[in-house]
Design an enzyme around this catalytic site. Structure first.
Site, PDB file in Angstrom:
ATOM      1  N   HIS A   1      -6.143  82.189  43.300  1.00 28.83           N
ATOM      2  CA  HIS A   1      -5.279  81.885  42.164  1.00 28.83           C
ATOM      3  C   HIS A   1      -3.920  82.539  42.354  1.00 28.83           C
ATOM      4  O   HIS A   1      -3.816  83.765  42.442  1.00 28.83           O
ATOM      5  CB  HIS A   1      -5.925  82.385  40.866  1.00 28.83           C
ATOM      6  CG  HIS A   1      -7.151  81.621  40.481  1.00 28.83           C
ATOM      7  ND1 HIS A   1      -7.202  80.798  39.377  1.00 28.83           N
ATOM      8  CD2 HIS A   1      -8.375  81.547  41.063  1.00 28.83           C
ATOM      9  CE1 HIS A   1      -8.411  80.251  39.288  1.00 28.83           C
ATOM     10  NE2 HIS A   1      -9.136  80.702  40.303  1.00 28.83           N
TER      11      HIS A   1
ATOM     12  N   CYS B   1      -3.478  76.214  37.196  1.00 32.31           N
ATOM     13  CA  CYS B   1      -3.975  77.088  36.145  1.00 32.31           C
ATOM     14  C   CYS B   1      -3.308  76.717  34.820  1.00 32.31           C
ATOM     15  O   CYS B   1      -2.083  76.626  34.735  1.00 32.31           O
ATOM     16  CB  CYS B   1      -3.671  78.537  36.507  1.00 32.31           C
ATOM     17  SG  CYS B   1      -3.859  79.702  35.145  1.00 32.31           S
ATOM     18  N   GLU B   2      -4.112  76.488  33.802  1.00 28.16           N
ATOM     19  CA  GLU B   2      -3.540  76.058  32.527  1.00 28.16           C
ATOM     20  C   GLU B   2      -2.828  77.192  31.782  1.00 28.16           C
ATOM     21  O   GLU B   2      -2.120  76.936  30.818  1.00 28.16           O
ATOM     22  CB  GLU B   2      -4.623  75.453  31.638  1.00 28.16           C
ATOM     23  CG  GLU B   2      -5.666  76.422  31.134  1.00 28.16           C
ATOM     24  CD  GLU B   2      -6.693  75.760  30.235  1.00 28.16           C
ATOM     25  OE1 GLU B   2      -7.223  76.450  29.355  1.00 28.16           O
ATOM     26  OE2 GLU B   2      -6.963  74.553  30.390  1.00 28.16           O
ATOM     27  N   HIS B   3      -3.026  78.421  32.223  1.00 28.69           N
ATOM     28  CA  HIS B   3      -2.407  79.557  31.542  1.00 28.69           C
ATOM     29  C   HIS B   3      -0.969  79.803  31.993  1.00 28.69           C
ATOM     30  O   HIS B   3      -0.127  80.195  31.180  1.00 28.69           O
ATOM     31  CB  HIS B   3      -3.233  80.827  31.776  1.00 28.69           C
ATOM     32  CG  HIS B   3      -4.626  80.720  31.267  1.00 28.69           C
ATOM     33  ND1 HIS B   3      -5.719  81.284  31.904  1.00 28.69           N
ATOM     34  CD2 HIS B   3      -5.129  80.083  30.176  1.00 28.69           C
ATOM     35  CE1 HIS B   3      -6.818  81.015  31.236  1.00 28.69           C
ATOM     36  NE2 HIS B   3      -6.488  80.291  30.189  1.00 28.69           N
ATOM     37  N   HIS B   4      -0.701  79.569  33.290  1.00 30.28           N
ATOM     38  CA  HIS B   4       0.635  79.868  33.808  1.00 30.28           C
ATOM     39  C   HIS B   4       1.275  78.692  34.537  1.00 30.28           C
ATOM     40  O   HIS B   4       2.409  78.790  35.000  1.00 30.28           O
ATOM     41  CB  HIS B   4       0.567  81.064  34.762  1.00 30.28           C
ATOM     42  CG  HIS B   4       0.031  82.307  34.139  1.00 30.28           C
ATOM     43  ND1 HIS B   4      -1.279  82.710  34.287  1.00 30.28           N
ATOM     44  CD2 HIS B   4       0.620  83.232  33.338  1.00 30.28           C
ATOM     45  CE1 HIS B   4      -1.480  83.835  33.628  1.00 30.28           C
ATOM     46  NE2 HIS B   4      -0.353  84.169  33.030  1.00 30.28           N
TER      47      HIS B   4
ATOM     48  N   CYS C   1      -1.676  82.896  40.270  1.00 33.01           N
ATOM     49  CA  CYS C   1      -1.285  83.727  39.131  1.00 33.01           C
ATOM     50  C   CYS C   1      -1.698  85.187  39.359  1.00 33.01           C
ATOM     51  O   CYS C   1      -1.180  86.091  38.695  1.00 33.01           O
ATOM     52  CB  CYS C   1      -1.884  83.202  37.830  1.00 33.01           C
ATOM     53  SG  CYS C   1      -3.683  83.104  37.818  1.00 33.01           S
TER      54      CYS C   1
ATOM     55  N   GLN D   1     -10.983  77.640  36.412  1.00 30.36           N
ATOM     56  CA  GLN D   1     -11.978  77.371  37.443  1.00 30.36           C
ATOM     57  C   GLN D   1     -13.381  77.223  36.870  1.00 30.36           C
ATOM     58  O   GLN D   1     -14.173  76.396  37.339  1.00 30.36           O
ATOM     59  CB  GLN D   1     -11.944  78.482  38.499  1.00 30.36           C
ATOM     60  CG  GLN D   1     -12.846  78.219  39.695  1.00 30.36           C
ATOM     61  CD  GLN D   1     -12.673  79.257  40.783  1.00 30.36           C
ATOM     62  OE1 GLN D   1     -11.575  79.765  40.997  1.00 30.36           O
ATOM     63  NE2 GLN D   1     -13.743  79.590  41.474  1.00 30.36           N
TER      64      GLN D   1
END
Length: 227
Positions: free
Chosen positions: A186, A117-120, A188, A158
């Site tokens: 996920h 995941c590019e956010h976390h 996250c 995704q």
């Protein structure tokens, strides 16, 4: 006799020139490889330094035995998990697209995928289901899994991953339609935040006839989603 000697000399000269050109080419290739190796080593060193800083700022003793090689291991792991940035679909598909008079649906389901995941920067993982309607061209089935691998080995969301896989297949094969569904968990959402252990995410992209014809779409979903 003189003509024969001159002809032999021309042959020797030509062979010598070819050897020189080949030697120069090999030297250039070696120099290019050495330059790339040095650049890769510098990148790895900078990533190691960054991980060392992160661990230190988290309050860890980076000199204790268990963490001595952790920055290096983490750096190499991150390079592997994002290796898709350095891969292209054209490179894996060039010799694997074949002319074939087949127009019925082709499905490859349950392709395992792992991404970040590019956010976390934590993992999400699951399965991809792919279908396409050939337009006189088919592709080696394993190449569909390779396309999934290329785009999942990047920092992702995704929704974008699903679209990139569908678009890559559509551009390469120019089929009558492409369908991609991804089901993933996920971390996250599991390890942090709402901490919902059983939540999963489903995304889909339908192109061509899969988008326009609900019967075709229904057939794909029925064949893919059955246990």
């Amino acid at each position: 006799m003189a003509y024969h000697h001159a002809s032999e000399m021309k042959g020797v000269v030509a062979e010598y020139l070819n050897m020189c050109i080949e030697s120069e080419h090999n030297n250039l290739c070696r120099a290019e490889k050495n330059s790339k190796d040095a650049e890769d080593a510098n990148k790895l060193s900078r990533i190691v330094k960054a991980y060392t800083t992160v661990l230190s700022e988290l309050g860890e003793d980076v000199d204790r035995e268990g963490l001595l090689r952790t920055p290096l291991r983490a750096a190499k792991a991150m390079q592997f998990l994002t290796k898709g940035y350095h891969e292209k679909t054209q490179d894996i598909l060039n010799d694997a697209i074949f002319d074939e008079n087949h127009e019925e649906m082709v499905i490859v389901k349950d392709i395992e995928l792992f991404s970040l995941c590019e956010h976390h920067l934590v993992p999400f993982f699951g399965k991809a289901h792919i279908a396409y309607l050939p337009n006189k061209k088919v592709v080696g089935l394993s190449k569909l899994a390779r396309i999934v691998e290329i785009y999942s080995r990047r920092l992702q969301v995704q929704e974008r991953l699903t679209k990139q896989i569908a678009s890559a297949i559509s551009e390469a094969l120019e089929p009558a339609g492409v369908a991609v569904v991804i089901e993933a968990v996920h971390m996250c959402m599991v390890m942090r935040g709402v901490q919902k252990m059983n939540a999963s995410t489903v995304t889909s992209v339908m192109l061509g006839r899969f988008h326009d014809d609900h019967k075709t779409r229904k057939e794909f979903l029925a064949l893919t989603m059955r246990n």
